[in-house]
Design a protein around this motif. Structure first.
Motif, PDB file in Angstrom:
ATOM      1  N   SER A  69     -26.747 -39.867  41.951  1.00  0.00           N
ATOM      2  CA  SER A  69     -27.063 -39.951  40.517  1.00  0.00           C
ATOM      3  C   SER A  69     -27.285 -41.397  40.088  1.00  0.00           C
ATOM      4  CB  SER A  69     -25.935 -39.334  39.681  1.00  0.00           C
ATOM      5  OG  SER A  69     -25.809 -37.954  39.925  1.00  0.00           O
ATOM      6  N   LYS A  75     -28.809 -37.634  36.299  1.00  0.00           N
ATOM      7  CA  LYS A  75     -27.577 -36.904  36.564  1.00  0.00           C
ATOM      8  C   LYS A  75     -27.839 -35.733  37.507  1.00  0.00           C
ATOM      9  CE  LYS A  75     -23.343 -35.332  36.159  1.00  0.00           C
ATOM     10  NZ  LYS A  75     -22.240 -35.990  36.903  1.00  0.00           N
ATOM     11  N   VAL A  76     -27.236 -35.770  38.690  1.00  0.00           N
ATOM     12  CA  VAL A  76     -27.259 -34.639  39.604  1.00  0.00           C
ATOM     13  C   VAL A  76     -26.012 -33.804  39.305  1.00  0.00           C
ATOM     14  CG1 VAL A  76     -27.248 -33.883  42.005  1.00  0.00           C
ATOM     15  CG2 VAL A  76     -28.448 -35.996  41.360  1.00  0.00           C
TER      16      VAL A  76
END
Length: 308
Positions: A69, A75-76
């Motif tokens: 990320s 954002k993962v």
């Protein structure tokens, strides 16, 4: 210190890092299917005898996704929150480190935990870059093509109910505890009719939960077990619709109960469909014998709230 904090990313030679590299593609498969997976079921697919050891594995996955990320500046979602406890339907407490950071996840009320986790699961299911995540971590996606076994399962149902099936069905109905249900759940009802015209082998009904048990005796071939998995998919969907139509607050569950051992080759299909399976149940098994003979099976199925 939480294992979520001290686990290292997956690029290493420690046992949990090797397992994390094996687990991540499986979780991507579950994310694409929109289906969570139980700790014990994931552990079994990974060949891990103790689900408790998944804490470092999932922590390693979480650390790797956090690092990615930062590199991507995108954002993962925390993919590891797909792994849930069979009793609570929630990830272990360690997931909180990846979700709320400044708050103590374990101290939150159950309702608030569910809200937080459900929001994250929505992000996990809608995230479109999971294949890119695997590529960035030098991992290959898992392929799942069960066409041959599905074709065989669709070829026919056989004739009538056998005496073995009836005996197992009656035994399960009278002994809900042997398939992991609470001791306060009443004796089940056999051949319970649904509005769809289907009949549940056994129906257990309590204030909090409605459970269908699809029973397969030892004479059932692999194709019949595959049919049982898909019957559970159907029953769960119909039961959810009944609860909605009748404004009932219960949770619907469908369990495939086998007298034989569940085939290793079908573990990925079971997990992909999100079906609960309890195997090794025989009508001749007394409660004491069940505790002794099947203790190893029960250990691998027990979900631990403290897991990450």
């Amino acid at each position: 210190m939480s294992t979520a904090k001290i686990s290292e990313p997956i690029s290493g030679d420690k046992a949990y890092q090797i397992r994390a590299r094996a687990a991540l593609p499986l979780l991507v498969r579950q994310a694409k299917a929109g289906v969570p997976v139980f700790y014990s079921d994931l552990a079994e697919e990974l060949g891990m005898p103790n689900p408790r050891n998944l804490n470092y594995v999932l922590g390693s996955i979480g650390q790797s996704l956090e690092r990615l990320s930062k590199i991507w500046k995108v954002k993962v979602p925390p993919l590891q929150c797909l792994v849930i406890n069979k009793n609570t339907g929630l990830p272990g407490e360690g997931i909180g480190w990846f979700l709320v950071k400044k708050e103590d996840f374990s101290a939150l009320p159950l309702r608030q935990k569910r809200v937080i986790v459900e929001a994250e699961l929505a992000h996990v299911f809608s995230f479109s870059r999971w294949d890119e995540v695997l590529k960035a971590l030098s991992l290959e996606p898992v392929t799942c093509d069960f066409s041959p076994v599905l074709k065989k399962a669709s070829e026919g149902y056989g004739a009538g109910e056998s005496e073995d099936h009836k005996a197992l069905k009656d035994y399960v109905a009278c002994n809900p505890r042997v398939i992991g249900l609470s001791s306060n759940i009443p004796v089940g009802v056999t051949e319970y009719r649904l509005p769809s015209g289907d009949s549940l082998d056994v129906s257990f009904n309590s204030k909090a939960v409605w459970v269908a048990a699809e029973v397969k005796s030892a004479v059932s071939a692999e194709s019949d077990i595959v049919r049982g998995l898909f019957q559970c998919v159907k029953y769960r969907a119909v039961m959810d619709a009944v609860l909605l139509a009748e404004a009932r607050p219960q949770i619907a569950r469908a369990i495939l109960v086998l007298e034989s051992t569940f085939p290793q080759s079908l573990i990925p299909l079971r997990n992909l469909l999100g079906i609960e399976v309890v195997d090794g149940i025989t009508p001749q098994t007394s409660d004491r014998e069940f505790d002794t003979v099947h203790s190893a099976q029960r250990i691998k199925k027990v979900e631990l709230v403290s897991l990450v």
